[in-house]
Design an enzyme around this catalytic site. Structure first.
Site, PDB file in Angstrom:
ATOM      1  CD  GLU A   1      -3.022  -1.200   2.161  1.00 41.02           C
ATOM      2  OE1 GLU A   1      -2.979  -0.345   3.068  1.00 41.02           O
ATOM      3  OE2 GLU A   1      -3.893  -2.083   2.117  1.00 41.02           O
TER       4      GLU A   1
ATOM      5  CD  GLU B   1      -3.541  -6.209   3.136  1.00 42.40           C
ATOM      6  OE1 GLU B   1      -4.439  -5.461   3.596  1.00 42.40           O
ATOM      7  OE2 GLU B   1      -2.328  -6.009   3.337  1.00 42.40           O
TER       8      GLU B   1
END
Length: 505
Positions: free
Chosen positions: A162, A281
């Site tokens: 991220e 995820e």
């Protein structure tokens, strides 16, 4: 009550990419050294059986890989792979391959002191990219030596986590991440060209621009790219209350649409058209302190996503398999709103069964809808999963009416029901007073309350079709199977004379 009518032609085949069990998430690598972590993962593998596992913290100091020391005025580097060997050996023994996330930054190699989470993962760029590249090469070459190139080449290598979020990458600096990606990707390929590397592991903040710019960078600079990764979460902004947050869900169609947009962006680049996209995820909430993760709503909503995500994604890794997890600190209770399929104490949450059920049904679908999927196995038996996510208190129950074409004969109907009445360990825990540290007998009761309600029914098909009526309460999840049987009788055994042996239909 809303009724849905569906006519099922059991001889047809329709598209259904069931990738639910390709990968699952975990907390940071160091947690894998704990007994309860191992026991939870062993149970998940025995019951469900994922193929890959992905987690944070490979290069964090608590794994001890990167060691720097002074010898006179010169800095010396050495590597210690003892802990990661213990973790990966255990994964492989349980039938799991690593989906390797290459991060975070060892403190002695970091350019700053910004960290994230309770366990303080360093999220700054390397102070020396040559040393970072050497770390990547040394680690991967160690794995090739230990496990062989054929095994290591079957893994995935993802660069960071991220980077489009300031919390996970200093200043969310796009150009700095692109530099990290290129250096890392080349280091991976230097070890062996067969190794697969990808990114950018973005989450849903400015994700479209990030993905376009990332692909433009890789194309222009010939940076190695074997697959693309991103994350997917389904909740809106949180409302905090004590140790917890609460969030509203987005419509599941919005989550699927977000993934389709990413797929279309990737395919707009001729050189990347059709390249695998992995969701490394996903969950409902992105917070590890949201009680939604412990609910039947979470299970029914997740089942809805599992049905459709395979249309655009090569894998979608549920975050996470268990609640041995410490991003926000140590949980105060067994139902703490953490991500896992298993609550601490070895208690299956309702969502556990969504993955168990999707693992049972295979990929040969004969029918799909917004509330169900039905498949047929090699012997002609039908298996299905149905769901009814309902976030609002006034949401309706539904009835699914299936008219299923079947050859005449004797059949067994099996149902496994997970709903708020029969498989709701969170409610049972609240009923017993919400004990923070359940005693042995309380844990045993919670595990019993976490099992689906199993029912059977004998069917005799004479008209070439079967009418299956399936009522689903709000947030119900149901597995069902219709299997052909050969009736065997023992001399003198008459079920009609045995109370309870023959059900009423």
């Amino acid at each position: 009550m809303k009724t849905q009518n569906h006519k099922i032609n059991s001889s047809q085949t329709i598209a259904f990419n069931n990738n639910a069990l390709v990968c699952v998430g975990t907390g940071r690598m160091n947690l894998a050294l704990r007994l309860e972590y191992h026991e939870q993962l062993k149970k998940v593998q025995n019951d469900i059986g994922f193929s890959y596992i992905r987690g944070h913290g490979l290069f964090c100091d608590d794994m001890g890989i990167y060691q720097a020391y002074k010898q006179g005025d010169e800095e010396k580097i050495e590597y210690n792979f003892r802990y990661i060997d213990m973790v990966f050996d255990d994964y492989l023994s349980l039938g799991l391959k690593p989906f390797v996330e290459l991060g975070f930054m060892p403190n002695k190699l970091a350019s700053g002191d910004q960290t994230i989470f309770y366990w303080k993962g360093n999220v700054t760029p390397p102070s020396d990219y040559n040393k970072w590249s050497a770390l990547i090469e040394a680690t991967i070459n160690h794995w090739i030596k230990r496990y062989g190139i054929d095994e290591t080449a079957s893994w995935f290598f993802e660069v960071w986590n991220e980077p489009n979020l300031r919390g996970f990458w200093k200043d969310a600096d796009m150009q700095e991440y692109f530099k990290l990606y290129e250096v890392t990707g080349k280091a991976v390929k230097k070890c062996d060209s067969r190794l697969r590397v990808g990114g950018p592991a973005i989450c849903g903040v400015d994700d479209e621009r990030w993905l376009k710019c990332f692909l433009e960078f890789c194309s222009k600079n010939k940076a190695p790219l074997d697959f693309v990764t991103r994350h997917a979460y389904a909740t809106e902004m949180p409302e905090a209350d004590g140790h917890y947050v609460y969030q509203k869900l987005r419509p599941p169609e919005d989550v699927i649409s977000e993934l389709k947009i990413s797929r279309n962006i990737i395919d707009s680049f001729p050189e990347y058209k059709g390249i695998e996209m992995h969701i490394t995820e996903f969950n409902t909430s992105y917070s590890p302190i949201n009680p939604i993760h412990d609910t039947n709503l979470n299970a029914a909503y997740t089942a809805r996503l599992l049905c459709d995500m395979g249309d655009v994604c090569a894998s979608y890794s549920y975050w996470t398999f268990g609640d041995v997890f410490e991003e926000s600190g140590i949980a105060y209770t067994p139902f703490s709103g953490c991500f896992g399929l298993l609550a601490n104490g070895m208690i299956p949450k309702p969502t556990y069964w969504a993955f168990k059920f999707f693992g049972e049904i295979g990929t040969n679908a004969v029918a799909r809808g917004e509330s169900f999927v039905i498949t047929k196995n090699d012997t002609g038996n039908l298996k299905g999963v149905a769901w009814n996510p309902a976030e609002d208190a006034g949401s309706q129950d539904i009835i699914l009416n299936f008219s299923i074409e079947l050859q005449n004969g004797d059949y067994l109907l099996i149902k496994k029901l997970v709903d708020e009445s029969v498989c709701n360990p969170l409610k049972s825990w609240i009923d017993m007073g919400s004990p923070a540290y359940p005693a042995k007998d309380q844990l045993e009761l919670l595990r019993e309350c976490a099992q689906p309600l199993v029912s059977t029914e004998r069917l005799k098909i004479t008209g070439g079709a079967f009418e299956l009526k399936m009522p689903l309460q709000a947030n119900a999840l149901c597995y069902f199977e219709i299997k052909r049987i050969e009736v065997e009788t023992d001399r003198g055994f008459n079920p009609e004379k045995i109370r309870g042996a023959v059900g009423t239909h």
